[in-house]
Design an enzyme around this catalytic site. Sequence first.
Site, PDB file in Angstrom:
ATOM      1  CD  GLU A   1      56.453  13.848  42.240  1.00 27.58           C
ATOM      2  OE1 GLU A   1      55.147  13.402  42.674  1.00 27.58           O
ATOM      3  OE2 GLU A   1      56.922  14.894  42.372  1.00 27.58           O
TER       4      GLU A   1
ATOM      5  CB  CYS B   1      54.833  14.697  45.818  1.00 28.19           C
ATOM      6  SG  CYS B   1      55.194  16.170  45.030  1.00 28.19           S
TER       7      CYS B   1
END
Lengths: 526, 526
Positions: B265, B302
């Site tokens: 990720e 994120c």
Amino acid sequence: MQITGDMLIGGAAVRGKAATLRAFDPVRNTDIEPAFGAGDAGDVDRACQLAQQTFDVFRQAPLEQRARLLEAIGEQIAALGDALIERAHIESALPKARLEGERARTIGQLKLFAALVRDGRWLTATLDSAQPERKPLPRPDLRLQKIPVGPVAVFGASNFPLAFSVAGGDTASAFAAGCPVVVKAHPAHLGTSELVGRAIAQAVAECGLPAGIFSLVIGAGNAVGEALVAHPAIKAVGFTGSRGGGIALMNIAARRREPIPVYAEMSSINPNFVLPGALAARGEAIAAGFVDSITLGVGQFCTNPGLLVALEGPHLKAFVDAAAKALEKKGAQTMLSAGIASAYRDGISRRLAVEGVQRIGEGAAGGTPNAALPALFATTQSQFLAQPPLEDEIFGPTSLIVTCKDIDEMVRLAEHVEGQLTATLHLEQEDHALAQRLLPTLERKAGRILANGFATGVEVAHAMVHGGPFPATSDSRSTSVGTLAIERFLRPVCYQDLPAALLPQAVHDENPLGLWRLRDGAFERR
Amino acid sequence: MQITGDMLIGGAAVRGKAATLRAFDPVRNTDIEPAFGAGDAGDVDRACQLAQQTFDVFRQAPLEQRARLLEAIGEQIAALGDALIERAHIESALPKARLEGERARTIGQLKLFAALVRDGRWLTATLDSAQPERKPLPRPDLRLQKIPVGPVAVFGASNFPLAFSVAGGDTASAFAAGCPVVVKAHPAHLGTSELVGRAIAQAVAECGLPAGIFSLVIGAGNAVGEALVAHPAIKAVGFTGSRGGGIALMNIAARRREPIPVYAEMSSINPNFVLPGALAARGEAIAAGFVDSITLGVGQFCTNPGLLVALEGPHLKAFVDAAAKALEKKGAQTMLSAGIASAYRDGISRRLAVEGVQRIGEGAAGGTPNAALPALFATTQSQFLAQPPLEDEIFGPTSLIVTCKDIDEMVRLAEHVEGQLTATLHLEQEDHALAQRLLPTLERKAGRILANGFATGVEVAHAMVHGGPFPATSDSRSTSVGTLAIERFLRPVCYQDLPAALLPQAVHDENPLGLWRLRDGAFERR
């Protein structure tokens, strides 16, 4: 339907101008008319652009229309009649009866995926209710469905010109997922590819779907296939073929600006473990079945048993004798192509040259220039472990019997082999304890574990796995046969607090599609 | 519990001898005691070998034991008490209240995976009955379950020292799947890592599972992490971090003799589309929420909204003014590490240097040497499309407002951006038609689509997707948050005609585990 030698790009016949190709008749050892025009990167670009442009329309069309497409493709293939079987027969040297069976399998596979599309479980519809009163923070409304990844590139296999090619499992599962498909025609069956490609194009038109969701391109050499895998519009690749070919595509996909998944089904020697009880009780019957399995379809199956493992001793001696005797009756038969026949002969020569390997049986010579002479080899476990080339797949009617001194050697061999599509146990009740020792290893090594049968013959079913750890495939998490194959081409999307009017149907409160759904952790269909 | 600076290899404290490391206090700008011993490739090899050796025992242990392990880890983490929060606080500069919330999330996540393990749907138990009478060939008995892929390497994130680190979502889902785990400790929170690692080791022992299923290694530089991903025993990788770091691991994994999946990720700018009705109706409220979201946790999420897109005009002017004013009240705060603070300052300098980009707002200066000054920029759609660096994520409290002349420019921008973790629509009823135009594109671009909220805050739930097309993640088919995360670490195995005594429990006729199963195409639990 006429074979013209054209590519089919979004429903239009396009003459490739990069080179001229012809299919080849491996029995008569001659080219087959007509000439095919091979395309270039520009043709690939056009096909991929059309796939990209039509993706949203296709994926948002009703599921019933998508299911109908799959059925219509099957109907159009059936409507090709004998012309398809004739052409596939001269291009592949496969018997007509086998090709008729393969056609039935191909159509059955399309129907199974049509039923899967209607069932809709693969949408993975999931709803987690909002909790506006939750402390310290409210919980939002979350809903999930899976959507197709995008246009898929498909590379068919030489050995299944129907079931693993233009309208084979990769195309069927990609369409089922809602992905447009661009197929690279296999050079060994160009005419068969065009016929099936036209059947698909007709089915697409009949179902009122955009023509751009399907293209069939032809390439001379590797450039067209490479351009296809490298094209930004392509989001996944399905491939069945050699280890070298699969790895080359994996490398192209990994080097892209946006890497994409490659589902390559590549190489497997499908070890058979004949356990002592079974060897004693019915060694000769197993030997006969083994020889039938290695020579079936001239040994041209991914699931061919290329390795058989047993304990040394008198029962093994009888087994080997029976196998050698059975093999003598198997004649040399024509392989799929001159290239495959030549690779088989090279493989046999290399195997003969390995120290400590004996040829213990051979088929009956004869046949055409591209025929393969069946051959059986034997070696010891220690030799097998010492000589890595003995693990290489030889594509064709051959196998290697490895003798073990004891059970521990057998277990070590199981632990030693690379990833496999299948592993087979031949066993009796008294062998269960040994089987229990082997099973954890075999589960780690193979996608399918069989007892008392042979892996040649891959059922299209919900519980089938035609996949396995590398190098059997590039992605052990997937299968290329059976309904689970659809998962390769799906990805999840979550919708958070989206107004009801904007939500996809699969996750509407009222469940208009009648799906099985996970709602607040409970599985239900209502 | 004492922090000793040791690695934990299969339950044993091992002093790394390759180098000495210390954690760093970004507020006081000083090292923190004690010293940690970094390991080498030999230590990695030992940890991976232990993981491999204990894999079969772990995966075959009762599901209840596996579920208990997850709960016991949560209990052991809770038992660390304030010492854990204190240490994480000085290592990360994150407020204690935030870390307490993160601890609750981490424990809740472990409990959710424990419940998932007990539920067993992820086993995908599937049975297709034999049809011995079928013509032309009988159909074999086929059964399928999913099994764990093997030992998993986990690289935690700097920004969630608990929820995305040693006992975070990757470890929880890998354990839930039945995979041993080797964690590489994040250098920014070595002490937190050791405390949590010891909690896991204690839980493993308490549950009577083999110590080898968990190791925590420490590395100076990249060599230890590279050796871990390259180790033959490792079968999958979970990573949360930078794009560069993720791509480096992807490349190592792809170059292995046996390539393995990497779930990285990496980077996302999480575009927010403020549609005209919403901009007119409540532009100032959205501006306030937007500024809160970009500065939350010093922008170190994120899912931070790094891009906001709206139509030019008086309402946008008011929005920008409101945002700039709100930002003035946000003070500079200390980032997670000196390296991250320095990268943020560099990113801001680079952005200022891009032609056609204006700084339209700034936070209140001050704070520590490693504090980040919030900053807001604006540019036009055409400029954004022309300048690829404007798509780069700047990790920290900043965002870029892009103004579009008309709806078509907004749609084109949506089509232009790279893959994202999230995309957000701010909309009113009157915006639905425009939202319908954008949604197909956003579905292709992002793993999660939100309405009228902000993506910072990722619910751990069944319907959550924390993933998305590259470069948001390396594998858009997966999520690293929520129960679907378990699928990353599973692969299907088919059992053909296996005697009942040898079948795994999940596919026994009698359904002893009480699972939801697909039996001859029908979904049932009986």
